[in-house]
Write a protein that holds these residues in place. Sequence first.
Motif, PDB file in Angstrom:
ATOM      1  N   LEU A  51       0.818  -1.216   0.000  1.00  0.00           N
ATOM      2  CA  LEU A  51       0.000   0.000   0.000  1.00  0.00           C
ATOM      3  C   LEU A  51       0.853   1.267   0.000  1.00  0.00           C
ATOM      4  N   TYR A  52       2.102   1.145   0.450  1.00  0.00           N
ATOM      5  CA  TYR A  52       2.998   2.304   0.501  1.00  0.00           C
ATOM      6  C   TYR A  52       3.736   2.543  -0.824  1.00  0.00           C
ATOM      7  N   ALA A  53       3.607   1.631  -1.768  1.00  0.00           N
ATOM      8  CA  ALA A  53       4.430   1.692  -2.986  1.00  0.00           C
ATOM      9  C   ALA A  53       4.281   3.025  -3.712  1.00  0.00           C
ATOM     10  N   ASP A  54       3.049   3.486  -3.882  1.00  0.00           N
ATOM     11  CA  ASP A  54       2.802   4.735  -4.592  1.00  0.00           C
ATOM     12  C   ASP A  54       3.432   5.914  -3.851  1.00  0.00           C
ATOM     13  N   PHE A  55       3.263   5.921  -2.517  1.00  0.00           N
ATOM     14  CA  PHE A  55       3.846   7.003  -1.719  1.00  0.00           C
ATOM     15  C   PHE A  55       5.362   6.994  -1.831  1.00  0.00           C
ATOM     16  N   PHE A  56       5.995   5.822  -1.722  1.00  0.00           N
ATOM     17  CA  PHE A  56       7.449   5.714  -1.831  1.00  0.00           C
ATOM     18  C   PHE A  56       7.941   6.256  -3.176  1.00  0.00           C
ATOM     19  N   TYR A  57       7.197   5.956  -4.230  1.00  0.00           N
ATOM     20  CA  TYR A  57       7.584   6.393  -5.574  1.00  0.00           C
ATOM     21  C   TYR A  57       7.642   7.914  -5.649  1.00  0.00           C
ATOM     22  N   TYR A  58       6.589   8.569  -5.181  1.00  0.00           N
ATOM     23  CA  TYR A  58       6.553  10.032  -5.251  1.00  0.00           C
ATOM     24  C   TYR A  58       7.492  10.677  -4.238  1.00  0.00           C
ATOM     25  N   TYR A  59       7.730  10.003  -3.126  1.00  0.00           N
ATOM     26  CA  TYR A  59       8.699  10.523  -2.160  1.00  0.00           C
ATOM     27  C   TYR A  59      10.102  10.494  -2.767  1.00  0.00           C
ATOM     28  N   PHE A  60      10.418   9.396  -3.466  1.00  0.00           N
ATOM     29  CA  PHE A  60      11.725   9.280  -4.124  1.00  0.00           C
ATOM     30  C   PHE A  60      11.888  10.344  -5.199  1.00  0.00           C
ATOM     31  N   LEU A  61      10.846  10.598  -5.985  1.00  0.00           N
ATOM     32  CA  LEU A  61      10.916  11.619  -7.031  1.00  0.00           C
ATOM     33  C   LEU A  61      11.158  12.997  -6.429  1.00  0.00           C
ATOM     34  N   SER A  62      10.463  13.302  -5.321  1.00  0.00           N
ATOM     35  CA  SER A  62      10.643  14.612  -4.691  1.00  0.00           C
ATOM     36  C   SER A  62      12.046  14.757  -4.129  1.00  0.00           C
ATOM     37  N   TRP A  63      12.576  13.663  -3.568  1.00  0.00           N
ATOM     38  CA  TRP A  63      13.938  13.692  -3.024  1.00  0.00           C
ATOM     39  C   TRP A  63      14.961  13.844  -4.154  1.00  0.00           C
ATOM     40  N   LYS A  64      14.753  13.113  -5.239  1.00  0.00           N
ATOM     41  CA  LYS A  64      15.673  13.152  -6.377  1.00  0.00           C
ATOM     42  C   LYS A  64      15.707  14.543  -7.005  1.00  0.00           C
ATOM     43  N   ASN A  65      14.536  15.184  -7.105  1.00  0.00           N
ATOM     44  CA  ASN A  65      14.447  16.487  -7.755  1.00  0.00           C
ATOM     45  C   ASN A  65      14.567  17.651  -6.760  1.00  0.00           C
ATOM     46  N   ASN A  66      14.813  17.289  -5.480  1.00  0.00           N
ATOM     47  CA  ASN A  66      14.922  18.311  -4.432  1.00  0.00           C
ATOM     48  C   ASN A  66      13.707  19.236  -4.433  1.00  0.00           C
ATOM     49  N   ALA A  67      12.519  18.631  -4.530  1.00  0.00           N
ATOM     50  CA  ALA A  67      11.274  19.387  -4.626  1.00  0.00           C
ATOM     51  C   ALA A  67      10.351  18.981  -3.486  1.00  0.00           C
ATOM     52  N   LYS A  68       9.323  19.774  -3.268  1.00  0.00           N
ATOM     53  CA  LYS A  68       8.338  19.479  -2.239  1.00  0.00           C
ATOM     54  C   LYS A  68       7.518  18.265  -2.652  1.00  0.00           C
ATOM     55  N   LEU A  69       7.247  17.408  -1.695  1.00  0.00           N
ATOM     56  CA  LEU A  69       6.486  16.195  -1.980  1.00  0.00           C
ATOM     57  C   LEU A  69       5.045  16.545  -2.323  1.00  0.00           C
ATOM     58  N   GLN A  70       4.596  16.062  -3.478  1.00  0.00           N
ATOM     59  CA  GLN A  70       3.231  16.247  -3.915  1.00  0.00           C
ATOM     60  C   GLN A  70       2.686  14.919  -4.429  1.00  0.00           C
ATOM     61  N   LEU A  71       1.469  14.596  -4.019  1.00  0.00           N
ATOM     62  CA  LEU A  71       0.836  13.378  -4.487  1.00  0.00           C
ATOM     63  C   LEU A  71      -0.277  13.734  -5.462  1.00  0.00           C
ATOM     64  N   PRO A  72      -0.411  12.969  -6.546  1.00  0.00           N
ATOM     65  CA  PRO A  72      -1.466  13.272  -7.523  1.00  0.00           C
ATOM     66  C   PRO A  72      -2.838  13.047  -6.929  1.00  0.00           C
ATOM     67  N   ALA A  73      -3.775  13.910  -7.255  1.00  0.00           N
ATOM     68  CA  ALA A  73      -5.148  13.791  -6.731  1.00  0.00           C
ATOM     69  C   ALA A  73      -5.885  12.649  -7.415  1.00  0.00           C
TER      70      ALA A  73
END
Length: 215
Positions: free
Chosen positions: A193-215
């Motif tokens: 269940l965490y897979a989607d969250f981990f994916y977007y957390y990794f993207l935000s960390w990689k791009n040094n951006a604020k974590l945002q989840l798609p609606a």
Amino acid sequence: MNIFRFFGDMTHLISILILLLKIYATKSCSGISRKTQELYALVFLARYLDLFTNFVSVYNHVMKMVFIASSLAIVWCMRRHPLVRRSYDKDLDTFRHYFLVGGSFVLALLWHEKFTFLEIFWAFSIYLEAVAILPQLVLLQRSGNVDNLTGQYVLFLGAYRGFYILNWIYRYATESHFGRWIAVISGVLQTALYADFFYYYFLSWKNNAKLQLPA
């Protein structure tokens, strides 16, 4: 206890400490699902009904008390603290969590290892924990932006389940068994269940951006 089980317990504890820090330092519970916190409190109360009848070790006993006390403290703050409760995202936290409670209890009655009071409630707590994060994930998805402390809380909570999977793999490799099948299957589902969250957390960390989840 192996190192993966220990790291699992520690990341679980860190996730709770992060959440407590957010609540007490900012006097805010914005972005936190009260329904998920109530489900976790129910999980620990049901799982540790043997707190005063089954002593395994000092470590085990202390961790049980810490998880019960901290989960109840979080729920109390979100419901009763005059400043904290004002920041509660009631309009976003609308997941019908009672369906999770009812479904988990029915599963516990149908699939368990022993038909005893403690075993039924243990199985109930395992099933409920597997889905308790759902109201939190839905709330974050609806809000879009995730603040740093909330994101770290969910990250460490997911890491806790990941380390438990490594613990089961290690036990199977060294002891030829991985523990109780109910816990393993539910734990794998919970981690997924965490897979989607981990994916977007990794993207935000990689791009040094604020974590945002798609609606």
